[in-house]
Structures are given as structure tokens and as C-alpha cells.
Design a protein around this motif. Structure first.
Motif, PDB file in Angstrom:
ATOM      1  N   THR A   1       2.081 -44.781 -56.112  1.00  0.00           N
ATOM      2  CA  THR A   1       1.792 -45.949 -56.947  1.00  0.00           C
ATOM      3  C   THR A   1       2.633 -45.906 -58.223  1.00  0.00           C
ATOM      4  N   ARG A   2       2.678 -44.737 -58.851  1.00  0.00           N
ATOM      5  CA  ARG A   2       3.474 -44.581 -60.072  1.00  0.00           C
ATOM      6  C   ARG A   2       4.946 -44.900 -59.802  1.00  0.00           C
ATOM      7  N   ASN A   3       5.461 -44.368 -58.738  1.00  0.00           N
ATOM      8  CA  ASN A   3       6.874 -44.600 -58.411  1.00  0.00           C
ATOM      9  C   ASN A   3       7.152 -46.070 -58.126  1.00  0.00           C
TER      10      ASN A   3
ATOM     11  N   LYS B   1      12.039 -55.148 -66.335  1.00  0.00           N
ATOM     12  CA  LYS B   1      12.260 -54.805 -67.741  1.00  0.00           C
ATOM     13  C   LYS B   1      11.454 -55.654 -68.705  1.00  0.00           C
ATOM     14  N   VAL B   2      10.528 -56.478 -68.209  1.00  0.00           N
ATOM     15  CA  VAL B   2       9.668 -57.276 -69.067  1.00  0.00           C
ATOM     16  C   VAL B   2       8.230 -56.967 -68.685  1.00  0.00           C
ATOM     17  N   VAL B   3       7.459 -56.468 -69.650  1.00  0.00           N
ATOM     18  CA  VAL B   3       6.080 -56.095 -69.379  1.00  0.00           C
ATOM     19  C   VAL B   3       5.180 -56.722 -70.435  1.00  0.00           C
ATOM     20  N   PRO B   4       4.325 -57.682 -70.037  1.00  0.00           N
ATOM     21  CA  PRO B   4       3.397 -58.241 -71.011  1.00  0.00           C
ATOM     22  C   PRO B   4       2.323 -57.213 -71.371  1.00  0.00           C
ATOM     23  N   ILE B   5       1.846 -57.280 -72.594  1.00  0.00           N
ATOM     24  CA  ILE B   5       0.832 -56.339 -73.063  1.00  0.00           C
ATOM     25  C   ILE B   5      -0.539 -56.841 -72.616  1.00  0.00           C
ATOM     26  N   ASP B   6      -1.326 -55.942 -72.060  1.00  0.00           N
ATOM     27  CA  ASP B   6      -2.664 -56.335 -71.632  1.00  0.00           C
ATOM     28  C   ASP B   6      -3.669 -56.101 -72.759  1.00  0.00           C
ATOM     29  N   ALA B   7      -4.857 -56.601 -72.573  1.00  0.00           N
ATOM     30  CA  ALA B   7      -5.890 -56.504 -73.601  1.00  0.00           C
ATOM     31  C   ALA B   7      -7.020 -55.574 -73.188  1.00  0.00           C
ATOM     32  N   GLU B   8      -6.732 -54.639 -72.277  1.00  0.00           N
ATOM     33  CA  GLU B   8      -7.785 -53.745 -71.787  1.00  0.00           C
ATOM     34  C   GLU B   8      -8.394 -52.918 -72.910  1.00  0.00           C
TER      35      GLU B   8
ATOM     36  N   ASP C   1      -0.384 -56.136 -55.543  1.00  0.00           N
ATOM     37  CA  ASP C   1       0.733 -56.072 -54.595  1.00  0.00           C
ATOM     38  C   ASP C   1       1.230 -54.637 -54.429  1.00  0.00           C
ATOM     39  N   VAL C   2       1.313 -53.918 -55.537  1.00  0.00           N
ATOM     40  CA  VAL C   2       1.773 -52.529 -55.490  1.00  0.00           C
ATOM     41  C   VAL C   2       0.818 -51.682 -54.664  1.00  0.00           C
ATOM     42  N   VAL C   3      -0.479 -51.839 -54.925  1.00  0.00           N
ATOM     43  CA  VAL C   3      -1.475 -51.053 -54.186  1.00  0.00           C
ATOM     44  C   VAL C   3      -1.426 -51.398 -52.702  1.00  0.00           C
ATOM     45  N   GLN C   4      -1.248 -52.675 -52.405  1.00  0.00           N
ATOM     46  CA  GLN C   4      -1.136 -53.080 -51.004  1.00  0.00           C
ATOM     47  C   GLN C   4       0.096 -52.450 -50.355  1.00  0.00           C
TER      48      GLN C   4
ATOM     49  N   LEU D   1       9.304 -51.347 -60.123  1.00  0.00           N
ATOM     50  CA  LEU D   1       9.142 -52.737 -60.549  1.00  0.00           C
ATOM     51  C   LEU D   1       9.481 -52.920 -62.022  1.00  0.00           C
ATOM     52  N   LEU D   2       9.045 -51.981 -62.851  1.00  0.00           N
ATOM     53  CA  LEU D   2       9.331 -52.088 -64.286  1.00  0.00           C
ATOM     54  C   LEU D   2      10.827 -52.016 -64.549  1.00  0.00           C
ATOM     55  N   ARG D   3      11.484 -51.125 -63.858  1.00  0.00           N
ATOM     56  CA  ARG D   3      12.935 -51.011 -64.041  1.00  0.00           C
ATOM     57  C   ARG D   3      13.645 -52.266 -63.563  1.00  0.00           C
TER      58      ARG D   3
END
Length: 180
Positions: free
Chosen positions: A63-65, A75-82, A33-36, A70-72
Motif C-alpha cells: 500500500t505504501r509503495n 505531485k499534488v496532494v490536498p491536505i485532509d482535515a483528519e 482505489d489503491v487498496v483495491q 501515485l504521489l510521485r
């Protein structure tokens, strides 16, 4: 900028933007969604893109901004397994693979605890392998500031990792040396 110029100059960076957004958001759907959104904004500003020297860095910054917004907001970010997935691709015995997997998970958590700027610089340099100049364009920082933040981030992650695993285990130091 006409549509064909947009396709040749802007669209080829989509995979890099998606990886970057996925790293930040830990959610591939939100990253898409962000990239779009970024591409939509770039398309809307296509007439102004002729004045942009490095469209890739400009798109990375957008993209960073957007990810930080979205993070702000969440405030909830699941940890990925990359990181865990990358470690499993290496051919190691089962015991070492489990140990490396646990270590990678610990390191991922430590990286996620870094301040936004240090985490961003570390990701861009160590994961995306961008040059210092490209990172400077994407983050609007000076190269010296990038080097300082990267050095501090690496040192903090390394020190915290060794502190977490300092039970006299020389294997932890070997893993830390391998990963850093």
C-alpha cells in the motif's frame, strides 16, 4: 491459498490499509482505489502468500509503495482535515478548540513537509500505533533507523511549530507539549 484463507487472513486488514492510504493520498476515493489494487495483486499472488510471514506488514508495504507511486506521479496532494476532526471531538471551550484546530492544521502541514521516510515512520508509529517491529517489516528498515527517523521527525515538527508560534505565547508551548 484458497479463497476462505484469503478472506480470513488478508481481508481483515482492509480498514487499516484504507486509513493508511487515505493518510498518504489525502483523498479517500484514491485511497480506496489503491487498496483495491493491493487486494487484486495479493489475490493474484495468493499462492505465494504462504511464504509470507506477516501478511499485514506485507500488505502495508504494498500500500505504501502504491501510494508513493501515485504521489510521485501526481505531485499534488490536498491536505485532509483528519487531525482537525479528531481535535474537535474533544470537549474544550470554543476559544481553545479554535486554537487547537489552528495548531493541528499547522502541525499537519509541518508533518506533510517532512521527508517521505520520516513522515511514513511518524504516521505508522503515532497514528496507526504500530510497534517498531511492525514498522520495520512494513518499511524494510532496522528498528534503530526507525527510532532515529521518528525522533528527528518529532523534533523537527516540534521545533518548527514552536518557531512558528514563538511570540512569547506560553499557550503554544502548552499545546506543543500536549500534542507531542
Amino acid at each position: 491459498m484458497v479463497a476462505s484463507d484469503f478472506k480470513t487472513r488478508v481481508l481483515p486488514v482492509s480498514k487499516k490499509l484504507l486509513r493508511f492510504a487515505t493518510h498518504f493520498l489525502k483523498n479517500e476515493d484514491e485511497a480506496r482505489d489503491v487498496v483495491q489494487d493491493v487486494f487484486l495483486k495479493l489475490w493474484q499472488k495468493r499462492n505465494e502468500l504462504a511464504h509470507v510471514e506477516n501478511i499485514e506488514a506485507f500488505a502495508m508495504r504494498m500500500t505504501r509503495n502504491r501510494c508513493l507511486d501515485l504521489l510521485r506521479a501526481n505531485k499534488v496532494v490536498p491536505i485532509d482535515a483528519e487531525t482537525d476532526r479528531k481535535m474537535k471531538e474533544e470537549s474544550v471551550d470554543v476559544h481553545s478548540q479554535i486554537e487547537l484546530s489552528e495548531s493541528a492544521g499547522q502541525i499537519k502541514k509541518l508533518i506533510d513537509q517532512l521527508p517521505d521516510l520520516q513522515r511514513t515512520v511518524m504516521y505508522l508509529r503515532d497514528i496507526e500505533q504500530l510497534s517498531y517491529d511492525e514498522i520495520a517489516e512494513a518499511t524494510e528498515l532496522k528498528v534503530n533507523a526507525i527510532r532515529v527517523n521518528l525522533s528527528r521527525a518529532r523534533k523537527k515538527v516540534r521545533d518548527e511549530f514552536l518557531k512558528m508560534n514563538s511570540n512569547g505565547n506560553t499557550r503554544s508551548k502548552t499545546i506543543a507539549a500536549t500534542l507531542f
